[in-house]
Design a protein around this motif. Structure first.
Motif, PDB file in Angstrom:
ATOM      1  N   GLY A   1      50.162  61.261 -12.500  1.00  0.00           N
ATOM      2  CA  GLY A   1      51.370  60.230 -13.125  1.00  0.00           C
ATOM      3  C   GLY A   1      51.360  59.568 -14.056  1.00  0.00           C
ATOM      4  N   PHE A   2      49.890  59.142 -14.469  1.00  0.00           N
ATOM      5  CA  PHE A   2      49.317  58.011 -15.175  1.00  0.00           C
ATOM      6  C   PHE A   2      49.707  58.351 -16.586  1.00  0.00           C
ATOM      7  N   GLY A   3      48.993  60.111 -16.640  1.00  0.00           N
ATOM      8  CA  GLY A   3      49.383  60.295 -17.741  1.00  0.00           C
ATOM      9  C   GLY A   3      50.703  60.708 -18.641  1.00  0.00           C
ATOM     10  N   ILE A   4      51.175  60.880 -16.831  1.00  0.00           N
ATOM     11  CA  ILE A   4      53.423  61.666 -18.067  1.00  0.00           C
ATOM     12  C   ILE A   4      53.720  60.117 -18.260  1.00  0.00           C
ATOM     13  N   GLY A   5      53.174  58.856 -17.532  1.00  0.00           N
ATOM     14  CA  GLY A   5      53.881  57.948 -17.671  1.00  0.00           C
ATOM     15  C   GLY A   5      53.786  57.206 -18.945  1.00  0.00           C
ATOM     16  N   GLY A   6      52.443  57.818 -19.928  1.00  0.00           N
ATOM     17  CA  GLY A   6      52.128  57.157 -20.699  1.00  0.00           C
ATOM     18  C   GLY A   6      52.889  57.943 -22.081  1.00  0.00           C
ATOM     19  N   GLU A   7      52.807  59.005 -21.730  1.00  0.00           N
ATOM     20  CA  GLU A   7      53.651  60.084 -22.284  1.00  0.00           C
ATOM     21  C   GLU A   7      54.982  59.878 -22.672  1.00  0.00           C
ATOM     22  N   TYR A   8      55.400  59.464 -21.880  1.00  0.00           N
ATOM     23  CA  TYR A   8      57.268  58.616 -22.253  1.00  0.00           C
ATOM     24  C   TYR A   8      57.316  57.711 -23.077  1.00  0.00           C
ATOM     25  N   ALA A   9      56.952  57.313 -23.138  1.00  0.00           N
ATOM     26  CA  ALA A   9      56.586  55.986 -24.247  1.00  0.00           C
ATOM     27  C   ALA A   9      56.343  56.470 -25.320  1.00  0.00           C
ATOM     28  N   ALA A  10      55.634  57.928 -25.743  1.00  0.00           N
ATOM     29  CA  ALA A  10      55.057  57.732 -27.047  1.00  0.00           C
ATOM     30  C   ALA A  10      55.517  58.638 -27.354  1.00  0.00           C
ATOM     31  N   ILE A  11      55.811  59.676 -26.706  1.00  0.00           N
ATOM     32  CA  ILE A  11      57.128  60.773 -27.087  1.00  0.00           C
ATOM     33  C   ILE A  11      58.249  60.449 -27.467  1.00  0.00           C
ATOM     34  N   ASN A  12      59.010  59.254 -26.492  1.00  0.00           N
ATOM     35  CA  ASN A  12      60.742  59.069 -26.410  1.00  0.00           C
ATOM     36  C   ASN A  12      60.435  58.184 -28.077  1.00  0.00           C
ATOM     37  N   SER A  13      59.893  57.807 -28.311  1.00  0.00           N
ATOM     38  CA  SER A  13      59.397  56.974 -30.095  1.00  0.00           C
ATOM     39  C   SER A  13      59.464  58.192 -30.800  1.00  0.00           C
ATOM     40  N   ALA A  14      58.159  58.561 -30.805  1.00  0.00           N
ATOM     41  CA  ALA A  14      58.519  59.967 -31.708  1.00  0.00           C
ATOM     42  C   ALA A  14      59.444  60.672 -31.980  1.00  0.00           C
ATOM     43  N   ILE A  15      59.882  60.944 -31.225  1.00  0.00           N
ATOM     44  CA  ILE A  15      61.073  62.036 -31.244  1.00  0.00           C
ATOM     45  C   ILE A  15      62.270  61.115 -32.305  1.00  0.00           C
ATOM     46  N   ASP A  16      62.453  59.536 -31.692  1.00  0.00           N
ATOM     47  CA  ASP A  16      63.589  59.355 -32.043  1.00  0.00           C
ATOM     48  C   ASP A  16      63.225  58.780 -33.584  1.00  0.00           C
ATOM     49  N   GLU A  17      62.399  58.851 -33.734  1.00  0.00           N
ATOM     50  CA  GLU A  17      62.530  58.425 -35.292  1.00  0.00           C
ATOM     51  C   GLU A  17      61.785  59.543 -35.753  1.00  0.00           C
ATOM     52  N   LEU A  18      61.590  60.501 -35.851  1.00  0.00           N
ATOM     53  CA  LEU A  18      61.557  61.681 -36.399  1.00  0.00           C
ATOM     54  C   LEU A  18      62.955  62.768 -36.407  1.00  0.00           C
ATOM     55  N   ILE A  19      63.757  62.562 -35.681  1.00  0.00           N
ATOM     56  CA  ILE A  19      65.387  63.093 -35.564  1.00  0.00           C
ATOM     57  C   ILE A  19      66.357  62.785 -36.733  1.00  0.00           C
ATOM     58  N   PRO A  20      66.971  63.197 -36.901  1.00  0.00           N
ATOM     59  CA  PRO A  20      67.777  62.896 -37.532  1.00  0.00           C
ATOM     60  C   PRO A  20      68.883  62.215 -36.817  1.00  0.00           C
ATOM     61  N   ALA A  21      69.373  61.225 -37.877  1.00  0.00           N
ATOM     62  CA  ALA A  21      70.569  60.575 -36.486  1.00  0.00           C
ATOM     63  C   ALA A  21      71.316  60.899 -36.480  1.00  0.00           C
ATOM     64  N   ARG A  22      72.137  62.088 -37.533  1.00  0.00           N
ATOM     65  CA  ARG A  22      73.457  62.825 -37.133  1.00  0.00           C
ATOM     66  C   ARG A  22      73.409  63.982 -35.280  1.00  0.00           C
ATOM     67  N   VAL A  23      71.897  64.165 -34.789  1.00  0.00           N
ATOM     68  CA  VAL A  23      71.562  64.866 -34.419  1.00  0.00           C
ATOM     69  C   VAL A  23      70.824  64.422 -33.428  1.00  0.00           C
ATOM     70  N   ARG A  24      70.932  63.356 -32.776  1.00  0.00           N
ATOM     71  CA  ARG A  24      69.717  62.434 -32.231  1.00  0.00           C
ATOM     72  C   ARG A  24      69.882  62.831 -30.988  1.00  0.00           C
ATOM     73  N   GLY A  25      71.279  62.217 -30.445  1.00  0.00           N
ATOM     74  CA  GLY A  25      71.733  62.271 -28.960  1.00  0.00           C
ATOM     75  C   GLY A  25      71.705  63.683 -28.101  1.00  0.00           C
ATOM     76  N   ARG A  26      72.030  64.744 -28.914  1.00  0.00           N
ATOM     77  CA  ARG A  26      71.810  66.110 -28.584  1.00  0.00           C
ATOM     78  C   ARG A  26      70.355  66.523 -28.465  1.00  0.00           C
TER      79      ARG A  26
END
Length: 485
Positions: A136-161
Motif C-alpha cells: 500500500g505504501f508504494g501504491i499510495g505514492g503512485e497516486y500523487a505522482a501519476i494523477n499529477s502527471a496525467i493532468d499535466e500531460l493530457i489536453p484540457a478538452r478531454v482531461r475529465g474523460r
C-alpha cells in the motif's frame, strides 16, 4: 496574494514567459497520449488487482493449510494496506512536487513490485499484514505522482474523460484478480495452499513489465517550468509535437515565476484560507467515496461466503459483473463530465450511488436477493458509483495550484482514506462475523448517507473545471499578470 506568498516561499527565480501549457492543451489525441495513458494508468489496475486478489482469496486465507486467518484479521490486513497507502501518499507526495513526477513514479512502482512479491512468501498474520502495508505504501505514492502527471500531460478538452477512464482501470485489475482466484484456487489446477502465493507473485511480474514501459514517459513540462528548467520543458514539448506530428505555433503566453519549493506554511495557507471551499469539497468527496468503496469491496467476498454460502473457489465469478459495472461507468459516463460539466455530473453520480446503495442494502436485510441478484444489483449501483469515486480524484488533482498539486492530492487522499477507508474494513468484517444482516445494513446506510451529503456539498461548492486549462482552473502561485512583450 502574490506579495504574501513571495514572503513565505522558500526559493524563487526570475519569471518565465511561456506558451508550453497552451501547446500541450492544443495537441490532437495521438498514439503518444495512448502510450502515456497505458504506462501511467496501470497504477489503478495494480491497485484493483491487489484489492481484488485479497478480497477474492479472503475465504481461502481462512483455511488452515494457507494462513488460517479470521474474517477480522483479513479486515485488519486490508486496513494495513490502506494505512500503508495513506502514509505512502504523504511521504511521496511532497517528493513528487520537489523531485519530479517521473523520478517518483519509477520509485513507487519499484516499491510495489518488491512488496507484492514478498507477500507471496508470508507465513502468518503479522508478516502478511506487514507486506500488505508496504505494498500500500508504494501504491499510495503512485497516486500523487501519476494523477499529477496525467493532468499535466493530457489536453484540457478531454482531461475529465481520460482521468475517469484511467481510474476505471482499477476494475480491469479487479477482473484480473477475480480470474486469478478462480484458476489458482481450483484444486484440479493449483489449489488454495499454493494458489494464493502465485497470485501475489504474478502481480510483481506485471509491475516489472510496466516499469520497463514507464521509463520512456517524459517528465511533466509543467513541472519543469515550475522549477525554472524552461529549456528542458521546451525540449520535451518539441519532442512530443514531433511525435504527434504537429508544428509549433505561437499560443497564448503565461508569465510564471518558478517556485522551486513550497513550504508547509504555504500549503496550509492555500488550503485553509485561499481555497478553503475547494478544500472542504475535496475532503468531502474523498472521504465519502473511500468509506463507500473500501468498507464494502474489501469484504465483498466474505458477504458472499457468510450470507449466501458461495464456495471459496467460486467467489471470483461474482466479482466479474461487479468489476464490469465499475469499469464501464467511468468509461461511458466520462465524456459527460467534460460536456455537461463537473458540478452537475459529480452531484448526480454521488446522489444516485447513495440512494442505490440504500435501496440495495434494505433488500439485503430483507433477504430479497440471491447471491446472483446481490451481485447484479451492486454492479448496477457501482456503474454510477465508480464514475463518482473517479471524479473525486479528478477534482483534487485539478483545483489546486500547480506548485503543490501532488501534495494536495496526497493530503486529500490520505485524510479521506484514513477517515473513510481505514475503519471500514475491520468494522464490516466484525459485522459479517456476527451474522447480523441488520447491523450490516446500518453500515451500508451510513455509507449511502455520506454519498448523498457529498452530492449536496458539490452543488454548492463544485468547481466548473470542464475543458479549461489547469492554469485557468487554478492560477499558479507564481503566476504574474501578462505584460506586453
Amino acid at each position: 496574494m502574490n506579495g504574501e506568498f513571495n514572503a513565505r516561499s522558500e526559493t524563487m527565480v526570475s519569471p518565465i514567459r511561456t506558451d508550453i501549457p497552451a501547446r500541450l492543451d492544443r495537441l490532437p489525441w495521438s498514439a503518444w497520449h495512448w502510450r502515456v495513458v497505458i504506462a501511467l494508468g496501470v497504477t489503478w489496475l495494480l491497485d484493483g488487482l491487489e484489492v481484488t486478489v485479497v478480497g477474492s482469496l479472503g475465504p481461502a486465507l481462512q483455511r488452515p493449510e494457507t494462513l488460517g486467518l479470521s474474517a477480522s484479521q483479513i479486515g485488519w490486513a486490508a486496513s494495513a494496506y490502506i494505512a500503508g497507502a495513506v502514509l505512502g501518499a504523504l511521504f511521496f507526495g511532497r517528493l513528487v512536487d520537489s523531485l519530479g513526477r517521473k523520478r517518483i513514479f519509477l520509485v513507487t512502482l519499484a516499491v510495489y513490485l518488491v512488496a507484492t512479491m514478498a507477500t507471496a512468501f508470508t507465513w502468518d498474520i503479522a508478516s502478511f499484514a506487514f507486506c500488505r502495508f508496504v505494498t500500500g505504501f508504494g501504491i499510495g505514492g503512485e497516486y500523487a505522482a501519476i494523477n499529477s502527471a496525467i493532468d499535466e500531460l493530457i489536453p484540457a478538452r478531454v482531461r475529465g474523460r481520460v482521468a475517469l477512464a484511467i481510474n476505471g482501470t482499477f476494475w480491469v485489475g479487479a477482473a484480473m484478480g477475480a480470474g486469478l482466484s478462480i484458476v489458482l484456487l481450483d484444486p484440479r489446477l493449483v489449489g488454495a495452499e499454493y494458489g494464493w502465493r502465485i497470485a501475489f507473485a504474478l502481480g510483481g511480474v506485471l509491475a516489472f513489465a510496466i516499469l520497463l514501459v514507464r521509463r520512456n514517459v517524459p517528465e511533466s513540462p509543467r513541472w519543469l517550468l515550475m522549477h525554472g528548467r524552461a529549456d528542458e520543458a521546451e525540449a520535451v514539448v518539441r519532442t512530443i509535437e514531433q511525435d504527434v506530428g504537429v508544428k509549433s505555433e505561437k499560443r497564448e503566453h503565461l508569465v510564471l515565476r518558478p517556485i522551486r519549493s513550497v513550504s508547509w506554511g504555504d500549503v496550509v495557507h492555500v488550503l485553509a484560507v485561499r481555497y478553503n471551499r475547494r478544500a472542504l469539497l475535496g475532503l468531502t468527496l474523498m472521504t465519502s467515496q473511500a468509506f463507500f468503496y473500501n468498507a464494502i469491496f474489501f469484504t465483498y467476498a466474505l458477504v458472499l461466503a457468510r450470507f449466501y454460502g458461495v464456495p471459496d473457489e467460486r467467489v471470483g465469478y461474482y466479482i466479474f459483473p461487479f468489476a464490469l459495472g465499475n469499469f464501464l461507468g467511468p468509461l461511458l459516463l466520462g465524456h459527460l463530465f467534460d460536456h455537461v460539466g463537473r458540478r452537475v455530473m459529480i452531484a448526480t453520480t454521488y446522489g444516485l450511488a447513495g440512494l442505490g446503495l440504500l435501496a440495495t442494502g434494505y433488500a439485503f436485510q430483507q433477504q430479497w436477493l440471491s447471491a446472483t441478484g446481490q451481485a447484479l444489483s451492486w454492479s448496477a449501483i457501482f456503474f454510477i458509483a465508480s464514475a463518482a469515486a473517479s471524479s473525486a480524484y479528478l477534482t483534487v488533482s485539478e483545483v489546486f495550484p500547480l506548485e503543490m498539486r501532488a501534495i494536495a492530492i496526497s493530503l486529500f487522499y490520505a485524510v479521506g482514506t484514513a477517515l473513510g477507508g481505514f475503519v471500514g474494513p475491520p468494522l464490516y468484517g466484525a459485522m459479517i462475523e456476527s451474522g447480523s444482516r441488520s447491523a450490516l445494513f446500518g453500515a451500508y446506510a451510513f455509507a449511502a448517507v455520506l454519498m448523498c451529503v457529498a452530492a449536496l456539498v458539490t452543488l454548492f461548492l463544485g468547481v466548473d473545471a470542464e475543458r479549461r486549462p489547469l492554469e485557468q482552473v487554478c492560477t499558479p502561485l507564481g503566476c504574474e499578470p501578462e505584460k506586453e512583450p
